[in-house]
Design a protein around this motif. Structure first.
Motif, PDB file in Angstrom:
ATOM      1  N   LEU A   4      80.325 -39.506  25.529  1.00  0.00           N
ATOM      2  CA  LEU A   4      81.709 -39.171  25.844  1.00  0.00           C
ATOM      3  C   LEU A   4      81.885 -39.220  27.361  1.00  0.00           C
ATOM      4  O   LEU A   4      81.069 -38.661  28.099  1.00  0.00           O
ATOM      5  CB  LEU A   4      82.073 -37.773  25.324  1.00  0.00           C
ATOM      6  N   VAL A   5      82.929 -39.911  27.817  1.00  0.00           N
ATOM      7  CA  VAL A   5      83.202 -40.006  29.254  1.00  0.00           C
ATOM      8  C   VAL A   5      84.490 -39.243  29.556  1.00  0.00           C
ATOM      9  O   VAL A   5      85.576 -39.655  29.120  1.00  0.00           O
ATOM     10  CB  VAL A   5      83.326 -41.475  29.714  1.00  0.00           C
ATOM     11  N   ASN A   6      84.372 -38.133  30.266  1.00  0.00           N
ATOM     12  CA  ASN A   6      85.540 -37.341  30.673  1.00  0.00           C
ATOM     13  C   ASN A   6      86.001 -37.847  32.038  1.00  0.00           C
ATOM     14  O   ASN A   6      85.222 -37.846  32.992  1.00  0.00           O
ATOM     15  CB  ASN A   6      85.138 -35.855  30.764  1.00  0.00           C
ATOM     16  N   GLY A   7      87.269 -38.314  32.110  1.00  0.00           N
ATOM     17  CA  GLY A   7      87.741 -38.968  33.339  1.00  0.00           C
ATOM     18  C   GLY A   7      87.365 -40.438  33.283  1.00  0.00           C
ATOM     19  O   GLY A   7      86.770 -40.990  34.219  1.00  0.00           O
ATOM     20  N   ALA A   8      87.721 -41.075  32.156  1.00  0.00           N
ATOM     21  CA  ALA A   8      87.237 -42.436  31.870  1.00  0.00           C
ATOM     22  C   ALA A   8      88.031 -43.525  32.574  1.00  0.00           C
ATOM     23  O   ALA A   8      87.632 -44.691  32.518  1.00  0.00           O
ATOM     24  CB  ALA A   8      87.272 -42.678  30.362  1.00  0.00           C
ATOM     25  N   SER A   9      89.126 -43.159  33.230  1.00  0.00           N
ATOM     26  CA  SER A   9      89.991 -44.204  33.774  1.00  0.00           C
ATOM     27  C   SER A   9      89.842 -44.412  35.280  1.00  0.00           C
ATOM     28  O   SER A   9      90.497 -45.273  35.848  1.00  0.00           O
ATOM     29  CB  SER A   9      91.456 -43.874  33.445  1.00  0.00           C
ATOM     30  N   GLY A  10      88.973 -43.636  35.954  1.00  0.00           N
ATOM     31  CA  GLY A  10      88.767 -43.824  37.393  1.00  0.00           C
ATOM     32  C   GLY A  10      87.711 -44.888  37.670  1.00  0.00           C
ATOM     33  O   GLY A  10      87.264 -45.600  36.758  1.00  0.00           O
ATOM     34  N   ALA A  11      87.296 -44.995  38.928  1.00  0.00           N
ATOM     35  CA  ALA A  11      86.308 -46.016  39.300  1.00  0.00           C
ATOM     36  C   ALA A  11      84.979 -45.769  38.586  1.00  0.00           C
ATOM     37  O   ALA A  11      84.368 -46.686  38.029  1.00  0.00           O
ATOM     38  CB  ALA A  11      86.092 -45.995  40.817  1.00  0.00           C
ATOM     39  N   VAL A  12      84.520 -44.518  38.593  1.00  0.00           N
ATOM     40  CA  VAL A  12      83.243 -44.200  37.936  1.00  0.00           C
ATOM     41  C   VAL A  12      83.429 -44.243  36.419  1.00  0.00           C
ATOM     42  O   VAL A  12      82.576 -44.770  35.691  1.00  0.00           O
ATOM     43  CB  VAL A  12      82.724 -42.819  38.394  1.00  0.00           C
ATOM     44  N   GLY A  13      84.539 -43.703  35.932  1.00  0.00           N
ATOM     45  CA  GLY A  13      84.777 -43.646  34.487  1.00  0.00           C
ATOM     46  C   GLY A  13      84.841 -45.023  33.839  1.00  0.00           C
ATOM     47  O   GLY A  13      84.253 -45.245  32.769  1.00  0.00           O
ATOM     48  N   THR A  14      85.543 -45.957  34.465  1.00  0.00           N
ATOM     49  CA  THR A  14      85.651 -47.298  33.863  1.00  0.00           C
ATOM     50  C   THR A  14      84.300 -48.008  33.867  1.00  0.00           C
ATOM     51  O   THR A  14      84.000 -48.791  32.964  1.00  0.00           O
ATOM     52  CB  THR A  14      86.726 -48.158  34.570  1.00  0.00           C
ATOM     53  N   ALA A  15      83.465 -47.719  34.872  1.00  0.00           N
ATOM     54  CA  ALA A  15      82.102 -48.268  34.863  1.00  0.00           C
ATOM     55  C   ALA A  15      81.280 -47.569  33.781  1.00  0.00           C
ATOM     56  O   ALA A  15      80.510 -48.219  33.055  1.00  0.00           O
ATOM     57  CB  ALA A  15      81.445 -48.076  36.233  1.00  0.00           C
ATOM     58  N   ALA A  16      81.457 -46.251  33.646  1.00  0.00           N
ATOM     59  CA  ALA A  16      80.691 -45.485  32.645  1.00  0.00           C
ATOM     60  C   ALA A  16      80.968 -46.004  31.234  1.00  0.00           C
ATOM     61  O   ALA A  16      80.049 -46.151  30.424  1.00  0.00           O
ATOM     62  CB  ALA A  16      81.050 -44.006  32.746  1.00  0.00           C
ATOM     63  N   VAL A  17      82.224 -46.286  30.948  1.00  0.00           N
ATOM     64  CA  VAL A  17      82.589 -46.784  29.608  1.00  0.00           C
ATOM     65  C   VAL A  17      81.954 -48.151  29.364  1.00  0.00           C
ATOM     66  O   VAL A  17      81.287 -48.382  28.346  1.00  0.00           O
ATOM     67  CB  VAL A  17      84.133 -46.872  29.466  1.00  0.00           C
ATOM     68  N   GLN A  18      82.116 -49.071  30.313  1.00  0.00           N
ATOM     69  CA  GLN A  18      81.634 -50.441  30.096  1.00  0.00           C
ATOM     70  C   GLN A  18      80.108 -50.496  30.014  1.00  0.00           C
ATOM     71  O   GLN A  18      79.545 -51.204  29.178  1.00  0.00           O
ATOM     72  CB  GLN A  18      82.104 -51.352  31.226  1.00  0.00           C
ATOM     73  N   LEU A  19      79.431 -49.741  30.888  1.00  0.00           N
ATOM     74  CA  LEU A  19      77.956 -49.809  30.901  1.00  0.00           C
ATOM     75  C   LEU A  19      77.370 -49.127  29.663  1.00  0.00           C
ATOM     76  O   LEU A  19      76.394 -49.616  29.085  1.00  0.00           O
ATOM     77  CB  LEU A  19      77.408 -49.198  32.197  1.00  0.00           C
ATOM     78  N   ALA A  20      77.974 -48.025  29.220  1.00  0.00           N
ATOM     79  CA  ALA A  20      77.478 -47.365  27.998  1.00  0.00           C
ATOM     80  C   ALA A  20      77.657 -48.289  26.804  1.00  0.00           C
ATOM     81  O   ALA A  20      76.767 -48.425  25.963  1.00  0.00           O
ATOM     82  CB  ALA A  20      78.217 -46.049  27.778  1.00  0.00           C
ATOM     83  N   ARG A  21      78.799 -48.930  26.749  1.00  0.00           N
ATOM     84  CA  ARG A  21      79.067 -49.863  25.646  1.00  0.00           C
ATOM     85  C   ARG A  21      78.023 -50.992  25.667  1.00  0.00           C
ATOM     86  O   ARG A  21      77.453 -51.339  24.629  1.00  0.00           O
ATOM     87  CB  ARG A  21      80.489 -50.412  25.822  1.00  0.00           C
ATOM     88  N   HIS A  22      77.775 -51.525  26.862  1.00  0.00           N
ATOM     89  CA  HIS A  22      76.795 -52.606  26.964  1.00  0.00           C
ATOM     90  C   HIS A  22      75.396 -52.138  26.544  1.00  0.00           C
ATOM     91  O   HIS A  22      74.629 -52.890  25.938  1.00  0.00           O
ATOM     92  CB  HIS A  22      76.752 -53.142  28.400  1.00  0.00           C
ATOM     93  N   LEU A  23      75.072 -50.880  26.844  1.00  0.00           N
ATOM     94  CA  LEU A  23      73.731 -50.362  26.518  1.00  0.00           C
ATOM     95  C   LEU A  23      73.612 -49.969  25.043  1.00  0.00           C
ATOM     96  O   LEU A  23      72.596 -49.435  24.607  1.00  0.00           O
ATOM     97  CB  LEU A  23      73.405 -49.166  27.431  1.00  0.00           C
ATOM     98  N   GLY A  24      74.690 -50.215  24.289  1.00  0.00           N
ATOM     99  CA  GLY A  24      74.603 -50.030  22.835  1.00  0.00           C
ATOM    100  C   GLY A  24      75.054 -48.667  22.353  1.00  0.00           C
ATOM    101  O   GLY A  24      74.744 -48.276  21.227  1.00  0.00           O
ATOM    102  N   ALA A  25      75.802 -47.932  23.203  1.00  0.00           N
ATOM    103  CA  ALA A  25      76.265 -46.598  22.800  1.00  0.00           C
ATOM    104  C   ALA A  25      77.598 -46.683  22.060  1.00  0.00           C
ATOM    105  O   ALA A  25      78.329 -47.672  22.173  1.00  0.00           O
ATOM    106  CB  ALA A  25      76.420 -45.724  24.040  1.00  0.00           C
ATOM    107  N   GLN A  26      77.910 -45.619  21.328  1.00  0.00           N
ATOM    108  CA  GLN A  26      79.231 -45.416  20.722  1.00  0.00           C
ATOM    109  C   GLN A  26      80.020 -44.599  21.734  1.00  0.00           C
ATOM    110  O   GLN A  26      79.619 -43.471  22.055  1.00  0.00           O
ATOM    111  CB  GLN A  26      79.099 -44.594  19.432  1.00  0.00           C
TER     112      GLN A  26
END
Ligand SMILES: NC(=O)c1ccc[n+]([C@@H]2O[C@H](COP(=O)([O-])OP(=O)(O)OC[C@H]3O[C@@H](n4cnc5c(N)ncnc54)[C@H](OP(=O)(O)O)[C@@H]3O)[C@@H](O)[C@H]2O)c1
Length: 312
Positions: free
Chosen positions: A145-167
């Motif tokens: 879960l990414v809290n604050g998913a729309s900022g610079a760190v958050g948008t990277a957190a979402v994309q990298l977690a997705r790439h690493l195979g996370a839900q």
């Protein structure tokens, strides 16, 4: 206060390249350093470390993309004309027309599929999240879960977690729900309508980029063995973090992300493969740098704010 000044052209040392900067960013770190606004409890420490009246390093900016313009005599990785991007981190100095960087430092060739603006925005969020996911030992198949998913760190957190195979579940305002789904979130929560910590669901990793989900709030939403990654933590949370791990059920990871040249090389690969594309909100001309800062000061940017040098 921001002002534009003329400085001598920097001269690369034997192991350095000089980059003619085509694009840079104004990040939340630039806002913190310019305004000397630190997370709770860090005020005096931060001022001592970074400057009492104003930033000790007067040229802000921690990211750049541009062309190699000159190389030191011992340089072998780059040649004049190469397109590169870099994340200078706490070394700053990117709000300028030229910057010298060690060739073995945090610099890599620009992935061709990214434009100058996107390449300039790879490092801040990207390197931060590579470091936190390494420390949090994110594994494929885990729920993040990414809290604050729309900022610079958050948008990277979402994309990298997705790439690493996370839900991936993203938490943001209603205005950004579509954005976070578009960059790979499987589910999205509008924080004004629902508190993620009280849904009854649990996650293996919770990333907090906002500073409002410390352990007492996040604990009910952490699965057995869950890790809480406090990208933004006050001094109290930082000091308490190791004690949570002693109890055994959960781990809290906080503190500054390590700045490693290998992260920049990895981000170049991920971007080239289409696994990570920085989100660009607004783009300003260099002459309008103050406007860019004013917008970042609002705390509501979506992804990254880019500053273009003339002619880009
Ligand atoms: N530990 C480290 O080494 C490290 C490294 C980099 C950054 N950081 C810290 O991480 C933090 C985030 O950085 P950033 O560059 O991603 O910031 P940013 O781009 O300015 O993030 C802004 C986002 O925060 C969201 N937001 C604001 N208030 C919110 C709230 N109450 N609840 C949920 N979301 C909220 C906004 O989204 P909505 O408009 O959708 O609400 C906005 O998109 C900064 O404080 C920075 O200092 C730490």
């Amino acid at each position: 206060m921001l002002e534009q000044v003329e400085l001598p052209m920097p001269v690369p040392a034997a192991d350095e390249i000089r980059v003619r900067i085509r694009a840079t960013t104004v990040s939340s770190a630039d806002w913190r350093l310019r305004s000397l606004t630190f997370p709770p409890g860090f005020g005096p420490l931060g001022r001592l470390a970074l400057g009492v009246r104003g930033p000790r390093r007067p040229i802000l900016g921690s990211e750049l993309s541009g062309e190699v313009e000159a190389v030191g005599r011992a340089v072998s990785r780059f040649k004049p004309g190469d397109a590169v991007f870099a994340f200078t981190g706490i070394g700053l100095g990117c709000h300028a027309e030229y910057r010298c960087i060690a060739e073995r430092g945090p610099v890599a060739h620009k992935p061709q599929r990214l434009d100058w603006a996107q390449a300039a925005a790879l490092g801040f969020g990207g390197a931060t999240m590579l470091d936190f996911y390494r420390r949090g030992a994110l594994r494929a198949g885990e729920r993040v879960l990414v809290n604050g998913a729309s900022g610079a760190v958050g948008t990277a957190a979402v994309q990298l977690a997705r790439h690493l195979g996370a839900q991936v579940t993203a938490v943001c305002s209603a205005a950004n729900l579509e954005l976070v789904r578009a960059i790979g979130a499987h589910a999205a929560i509008d924080y004004a309508r629902e508190d993620f910590a009280r849904t009854g669901a649990t996650w293996d990793l919770i990333v907090d980029t906002v500073g409002n989900a410390p352990y007492p709030r996040s604990r009910p939403a952490l699965a057995e063995g869950g890790r809480l990654l406090l990208v933004l933590a006050g001094l109290t949370e930082l000091l308490k973090a190791p004690w949570v791990g002693l109890a055994g059920r959960h781990k809290v990871i906080a503190g500054p992300a390590a700045e490693r040249a290998e992260y920049i090389a990895r981000l170049a690969e991920l971007a080239a493969a289409g696994a990570f594309t920085p989100v660009i909100d607004r783009s300003y001309a260099f002459a309008d740098l103050r406007e860019a800062h004013r917008y970042v000061d609002s705390g509501r940017k979506r992804g990254n704010v880019v500053v273009r040098m003339d002619g880009v």
